[in-house]
Design an enzyme around this catalytic site. Structure first.
Site, PDB file in Angstrom:
ATOM      1  N   PHE A 216       2.498  -2.086   7.990  1.00  0.00           N
ATOM      2  CA  PHE A 216       2.808  -2.252   9.416  1.00  0.00           C
ATOM      3  C   PHE A 216       2.633  -3.749   9.673  1.00  0.00           C
ATOM      4  CE2 PHE A 216       2.010   2.230   9.544  1.00  0.00           C
ATOM      5  CZ  PHE A 216       2.668   2.728  10.663  1.00  0.00           C
ATOM      6  N   ALA A 217       3.556  -4.354  10.375  1.00  0.00           N
ATOM      7  CA  ALA A 217       3.476  -5.797  10.615  1.00  0.00           C
ATOM      8  C   ALA A 217       2.162  -6.167  11.292  1.00  0.00           C
ATOM      9  CB  ALA A 217       4.657  -6.254  11.477  1.00  0.00           C
ATOM     10  N   ASP A 218       1.582  -5.206  12.026  1.00  0.00           N
ATOM     11  CA  ASP A 218       0.305  -5.473  12.704  1.00  0.00           C
ATOM     12  C   ASP A 218      -0.747  -5.977  11.716  1.00  0.00           C
ATOM     13  OD1 ASP A 218       0.646  -3.692  15.511  1.00  0.00           O
ATOM     14  OD2 ASP A 218       1.797  -2.982  13.804  1.00  0.00           O
ATOM     15  N   PHE A 219      -0.650  -5.535  10.459  1.00  0.00           N
ATOM     16  CA  PHE A 219      -1.705  -5.856   9.493  1.00  0.00           C
ATOM     17  C   PHE A 219      -1.522  -7.225   8.854  1.00  0.00           C
ATOM     18  CE2 PHE A 219      -1.458  -1.047   9.065  1.00  0.00           C
ATOM     19  CZ  PHE A 219      -2.235  -0.874  10.199  1.00  0.00           C
TER      20      PHE A 219
ATOM     21  N   HIS B 223      -0.542  -0.255  15.876  1.00  0.00           N
ATOM     22  CA  HIS B 223       0.591   0.069  14.996  1.00  0.00           C
ATOM     23  C   HIS B 223       1.932  -0.056  15.724  1.00  0.00           C
ATOM     24  CE1 HIS B 223      -2.723   1.971  12.813  1.00  0.00           C
ATOM     25  NE2 HIS B 223      -1.953   2.070  11.757  1.00  0.00           N
TER      26      HIS B 223
ATOM     27  N   GLU C 218      -5.055  -6.712   2.291  1.00  0.00           N
ATOM     28  CA  GLU C 218      -3.861  -7.446   2.732  1.00  0.00           C
ATOM     29  C   GLU C 218      -3.890  -8.909   2.323  1.00  0.00           C
ATOM     30  OE1 GLU C 218      -5.344  -5.159   4.508  1.00  0.00           O
ATOM     31  OE2 GLU C 218      -3.733  -3.707   4.778  1.00  0.00           O
TER      32      GLU C 218
ATOM     33  N   GLU D  70       0.835  -1.189   0.000  1.00  0.00           N
ATOM     34  CA  GLU D  70       0.000   0.000   0.000  1.00  0.00           C
ATOM     35  C   GLU D  70       0.877   1.250   0.000  1.00  0.00           C
ATOM     36  OE1 GLU D  70      -2.226  -0.961   3.468  1.00  0.00           O
ATOM     37  OE2 GLU D  70      -3.179  -2.655   2.442  1.00  0.00           O
TER      38      GLU D  70
HETATM   39  C1  LIG Z   1      -5.962  -3.145   7.509  1.00  0.00           C
HETATM   40  C2  LIG Z   1      -5.196  -1.857   7.366  1.00  0.00           C
HETATM   41  N1  LIG Z   1      -4.387  -1.663   6.299  1.00  0.00           N
HETATM   42  C3  LIG Z   1      -3.683  -0.526   6.149  1.00  0.00           C
HETATM   43  C4  LIG Z   1      -3.755   0.481   7.083  1.00  0.00           C
HETATM   44  C5  LIG Z   1      -2.925   1.760   6.934  1.00  0.00           C
HETATM   45  N2  LIG Z   1      -3.812   2.884   6.549  1.00  0.00           N
HETATM   46  C6  LIG Z   1      -4.338   3.722   7.477  1.00  0.00           C
HETATM   47  S1  LIG Z   1      -5.425   4.815   6.814  1.00  0.00           S
HETATM   48  C7  LIG Z   1      -5.171   4.209   5.247  1.00  0.00           C
HETATM   49  C8  LIG Z   1      -5.976   4.759   4.087  1.00  0.00           C
HETATM   50  C9  LIG Z   1      -7.434   4.547   4.350  1.00  0.00           C
HETATM   51  O1  LIG Z   1      -8.206   5.012   3.263  1.00  0.00           O
HETATM   52  P1  LIG Z   1      -9.786   5.089   3.423  1.00  0.00           P
HETATM   53  O2  LIG Z   1     -10.320   3.780   3.890  1.00  0.00           O
HETATM   54  O3  LIG Z   1     -10.325   5.626   2.148  1.00  0.00           O
HETATM   55  O4  LIG Z   1     -10.038   6.117   4.614  1.00  0.00           O
HETATM   56  P2  LIG Z   1      -9.570   7.656   4.636  1.00  0.00           P
HETATM   57  O5  LIG Z   1      -8.200   7.709   5.205  1.00  0.00           O
HETATM   58  O6  LIG Z   1      -9.648   8.178   3.232  1.00  0.00           O
HETATM   59  O7  LIG Z   1     -10.564   8.352   5.531  1.00  0.00           O
HETATM   60  C10 LIG Z   1      -4.247   3.157   5.264  1.00  0.00           C
HETATM   61  C11 LIG Z   1      -3.803   2.390   4.072  1.00  0.00           C
HETATM   62  C12 LIG Z   1      -4.596   0.246   8.211  1.00  0.00           C
HETATM   63  N3  LIG Z   1      -4.705   1.190   9.188  1.00  0.00           N
HETATM   64  N4  LIG Z   1      -5.304  -0.897   8.307  1.00  0.00           N
END
Ligand SMILES: Cc1ncc(C[n+]2csc(CCOP(=O)(O)OP(=O)(O)O)c2C)c(N)n1
Ligand SMILES: Cc1ncc(C[n+]2csc(CCOP(=O)(O)OP(=O)(O)O)c2C)c(N)n1
Ligand SMILES: [Mg+2]
Ligand SMILES: [Mg+2]
Lengths: 316, 323, 316, 323
Positions: free
Chosen positions: D82-85, D128, D59, D29
């Site tokens: 992040f490894a958490d995911f 995280h 994921e 990502e």
């Molecule tokens: C399962 C998971 N994958 C990746 C992330 C890292 N991450 C945090 S916010 C984000 C983007 C999220 O996009 P969206 O769902 O459209 O929400 P927005 O930030 O636009 O409000 C990512 C990839 C995460 N927190 N959880």
């Protein structure tokens, strides 16, 4: 609606300043520009209804009626915060108003939703639960499993996708095949509608209808609210990937201005009211900030509390 | 005491708790007919389909919805079908269920039970045979227990359901049809209380679930060689009854830790450290471990048998320690 | 097509007898009655195309051209099996014909598919990959993530749902909101069609069209093939949950009889051929069984082989 | 040797391997812009979007598709963000990637690398900040390494990418901007070769990743108290360089094992058993462990600091051992 609605921008705007002033630890994801969704959704809910939120949830909590003081204190990491400083911006929660938590793992709320709906059904109340998630999150498996299960159970769940057309640096078109999240509802035999998320009234109308169905036992709905994220993904995001014009365009659709204009047009607000409301909000926000600033940090050892309800071996 | 098999004891516990508390419900795949292990058999007839819920094949939603229900007033008992499939709901277990109460500063409680049918046997193959308990013992926020007898199975499951926090109960597939005495009266087994399954003086064998039976078998064989083995079953890993382990080691000064899962980063390795930490000066020999080689579980009977930890290995380890 | 098609029932019918005779360890999931899908799908594929199969995959492997001897030896747990006895019925694989494995975890193939498609794209061949999965499996997250990703990549993937209307003891209606898996394709902007899975020619036509699109760079398709599981979910399933009439009805649609009737009608088979083919098949099956029976079991220590390619510390 | 920071060393390794082998591609990502840790920054410019692929938030599909690609001729390098995911792709990692080659009798190979940015710090909060390496060390079929310096990061990542089997590389978030010397010439670090980061005679400190820096700091402090600490970094956990651990213990007879994750069923607990098993008679004192308390990671700085394993704890443990 003004009451729930209006406060949401101001706190995030101030939180932003405070973050850059080094008063707020961690990351923060702000929803300036997306207030139409939080306001429209929560205006259609009762205090005893539930909300499962996202990593971008400050506005959702405020609109749901959560304590601004305890929210601000939480993102400051203070012991007076709604989570005693254990959660922070990405893990705020205020169960007293049915706000069952922001979430650091995207789309996880989509699978909690049907269970909250089930407990409403089994307890026999007429509550509903709204599950909020982003357009990016809609591509994770839990969206599919959670919507399918809610539909099978005819559970009182309203899925609201806050589509700000970006998932961090990734554009909506590059993450969502077919391009429409609302269109995915048909595959589960539930209503799916896309609305202008910058129009709080349109969001409210769509959510109110979905809530009516849910309370009436007609099961879940999916609403895609299209809105614009005025700021970076999180504070500190340089946004190199994104044309400035996009935000300028977004600002022209300022959901708060549009709501105010509507209220004035409908003569629901007299000329003086907006100023009074603005003052009231500013006072409330500054009070919350003062509360957060003046609150103590948690004791380090407090890290060892709150894991279990029943913990006889604690400390051993 | 009446004889009852392990699976029926679990079934009894479910019935007793569902009768006691209307908030308790069961959910999982094919649980209405109790497929494949019959633990939930007959529940639907007594409690109805609202409380005995067949779910679609959606592990993330099965587990995630249970958290949603638990924090809003219900008491879910999730049937994981095979513990191997918890991998399809890993975020829900380790990030959501385990952490929510803590991250939210204690605002919510999460009274749910995850029933984890697991273990090797009958050539079920690489995706239906694994011991995954170590991952959850390594995840703060979860309680973990592993019954070895019908009485413990009933008592621990009842405790798990009544516990206001998330509890995982690992039920070994090979035990479901093993019989044992189960008290006629309702009996709970608290978490954190180990049980000495056989008293002995020369060597302590620490084992859980299926390995307790292997340890008792080993103790018989060792007795013939004049070695007196004490078999200690922790019964729950989180919390862990450290005192009971220390007491036994203080008596025997020698320890064999037997588990079914692989050698690396396992529960047995951790228990070995716990014993060393609290009983170092008591130890007359290094702690011996019996566990599976670090490979997946093969299908064909001779290979499956080869990777299945058994009494013979415990005997060999104990004999070695006595030298 | 007869050649690929015809063999599939016989081996499973015999495997069933052998299982109950105690010759086959573990569980076996048979596809008697579902041959129309395996045959129709594989007849539309080349030997160098890929297939990701399910826990019910014997027929898929045979139809893809895999070795019947090595399949039979594998489910017997013999060292001559395609997986040297390490996999068994639920984990058969024959990479030499592009059969990339049965799977004990439902729907997992749905996320492997786009990656196989990506490797085809990057290597620049015109192969395709078919992902088979059941109607129950379609409700797992990987279906959603795998279809979405394949569509975004316009990957040469054909998703084929083998809908036998049951997931073990759970009826399709109780697991799949909306009732149609094909209809879920629209949400991803890809073609979705439902076909009579008991009509090998109909399956073949739909898959051939999807394969044509995939080879042509037009991306993935979703096909729902409706069929009937004549036997229990796995051998030993008493099927108390299911009306006998269902299977009787299914038998009337015997996909093999229908295929034969069509071929005869189209004068593609002379009167004598079916008998000859049947004989040939029986001989092949009995040969495979004899091969399996006479093959040795693996050495116990063989359990320590085949984990890694590069394993210098092996045995230490 | 030129100075380079940890993140840039990883970036260099990716560039070198992508130039060497056209089958190598990166997926994750927001990796095109290298968000959030800049490790993949600039790759898209050099290698194009076909080999540097931004993925949707999926994921399971990111990891699962990498397996599909790996068994059909490509060499994926997955950025877990992040490894958490990894919890959102757990089946894909532990059931599919780890077991496929074995279950299929060696028919296929799975040359893929999972980059796991992980660890505590900067109030990233409960979702995280976690150390999850123990789950994968407990899963047969995966190789696991954890670099502590820029040179090791580059050398191990290059080895991981060239390895024909699945390798997880845990990259601690707090190390990305730490500088160190990196050889000008291309250098690989083999798996299974520990490195003595500081020689000493009184006590062995076994540590990986961020804890190596803490151990070196502790060694400085201990030196002032006249205690000579040897710091041994296994660098990879699977395979593990047992001989290097034995050699150090034979010299010092005292061991402190330091890790960032929680106490229970952890890698540190397992290493303690390994040391005891192979060096029991060499030990003059019980093995001491430094790890986090068994709670999730709290947000607020004072609490986060409280659960962050640090040099001071290593010093205290070592001093205790010397008594
Ligand atoms: C399962 C998971 N994958 C990746 C992330 C890292 N991450 C945090 S916010 C984000 C983007 C999220 O996009 P969206 O769902 O459209 O929400 P927005 O930030 O636009 O409000 C990512 C990839 C995460 N927190 N959880
Ligand atoms: C992730 C996962 N959950 C549950 C199971 C147990 N299980 C094996 S087959 C089966 C039913 C599958 O139904 P379907 O997908 O329709 O395939 P069919 O058996 O009908 O061919 C179940 C629940 C599994 N193997 N994997
Ligand atoms: Mg978004
Ligand atoms: Mg089916």
């Amino acid at each position: 609606m003004v009451e729930e609605g209006a406060p949401t921008p101001a706190p995030d705007a101030r939180a932003r300043e405070l973050y850059h002033a080094g008063r707020i630890p961690g990351f923060i994801h702000l929803s300036v520009g997306q207030e139409g969704v939080a306001v429209g959704v929560c205006a259609a809910l009762r205090r005893d209804d539930y909300l499962l939120s996202t990593h971008r949830g400050h506005g959702h909590l405020i609109a749901k009626g959560g304590s601004l003081r305890r929210l601000m204190a939480e993102i400051f990491g203070k012991v007076t915060g709604c989570c005693k400083g254990k959660g922070g911006s990405m893990h705020i929660a205020d169960a007293s108003v049915g706000y069952l938590g922001a979430n650091g793992v995207l789309a996880s709320g989509c699978v909690l939703g049907p269970g909250v709906g089930l407990s409403i059904q089994i307890r026999g109340t007429d509550q509903v639960v709204v599950v909020l998630f982003g357009d990016g999150a809609a591509n994770r498996g839990p969206f599919h499993e959670g919507v399918n299960l809610s539909a099978l159970w005819r559970a009182p769940v309203v899925f609201v996708c806050e589509n700000n057309s970006w998932a961090s640096t990734t554009a909506h078109e590059l993450s969502t095949a077919g391009g429409s999240i609302a269109a995915r509802a048909a595959g589960y035999g539930i209503p799916g509608v896309a609305v202008d998320g910058n129009d709080a009234l349109a969001v409210h109308a769509a959510v109110a209808e979905a809530v009516r169905r849910a309370r009436g036992g007609d099961g879940p709905s999916l609403i895609e609210a299209k809105t614009v994220r005025w700021l970076g993904h999180h504070e500190g995001d340089p946004q190199a990937y994104r044309p400035k014009s996009e935000v300028e365009e977004g600002r022209r659709q300022d959901p708060i201005a549009r709501l105010r204009a509507h209220l004035e047009g409908a003569a629901l607000l007299d000329a003086a009211q907006p100023a009074r409301v603005a003052q009231a909000i500013e006072a409330e926000v500054e009070d919350a900030i003062a509360f957060a600033e003046s609150s103590p940090l948690p004791e380090p050892e407090a890290a060892l509390d709150d894991l279990f309800v029943h913990w006889p071996w604690k400390g051993r | 005491m009446p004889l009852m098999d392990f699976g029926d004891a679990l079934n009894l516990a479910l019935k007793e708790e569902m009768r006691r508390d209307g908030r308790v419900y069961c959910i999982g795949e094919d649980i209405v007919l109790g497929v494949p292990f019959s633990v939930t058999k007959g529940l639907a007839e007594e409690f109805g389909l609202a409380r005995v819920r067949n779910a679609p094949i959606s592990e993330a939603a099965i587990v995630g919805s249970s958290l949603g229900a638990a924090i809003t007033g219900l008491v879910p008992v999730v049937d994981m079908h095979f513990a191997d499939f918890v991998t399809c709901a890993m975020d829900e277990v380790v990030n959501q269920i385990a952490k929510s109460r803590y991250m939210f500063g204690g605002q919510i409680a999460c009274p749910l039970t995850l029933r984890m049918p697991y273990g090797i046997g009958k050539s079920a193959g690489g995706h239906h045979s694994n011991s995954v308990e170590a991952w959850f013992v390594n995840t703060p926020g979860l309680k973990v227990c592993m019954p070895s007898t019908p009485a413990d199975a009933r008592g621990l499951l009842k405790t798990a359901i009544r516990d206001p926090d998330p509890v995982l109960i690992f039920e070994h597939r090979a035990l479901y049809r093993v019989q044992g005495e189960v008290p006629a009266e309702e009996t709970l087994v608290p978490l954190g209380s180990a049980d000495v399954k056989r008293a002995g003086t020369d060597v302590t064998v620490i084992a859980t679930a299926r390995m307790v039976g292997e340890a008792l078998l080993a103790a018989e064989m060792l007795a013939e060689e004049g070695i007196s083995a004490e078999v200690v079953d922790p019964r729950s890993l989180v919390p862990l009854d450290r005192a009971a382990l220390a007491a036994s080691v203080a008596k025997t000064h020698r320890v064999v830790i037997a588990e079914e899962g692989p050698m690396r980063a396992s529960v047995g390795a951790w228990l070995a450290w716990v014993v060393m930490e609290q009983s170092f000066d008591e130890l007359d020999a290094p702690i011996a471990r019996v566990a599976a080689p670090d490979v997946p579980i093969p299908f064909s009977p001779p290979m499956e048998a080869f990777v299945t930890a058994h009494a013979g290995q415990i005997v060999a380890a104990a004999v070695e320690l006595m030298k």
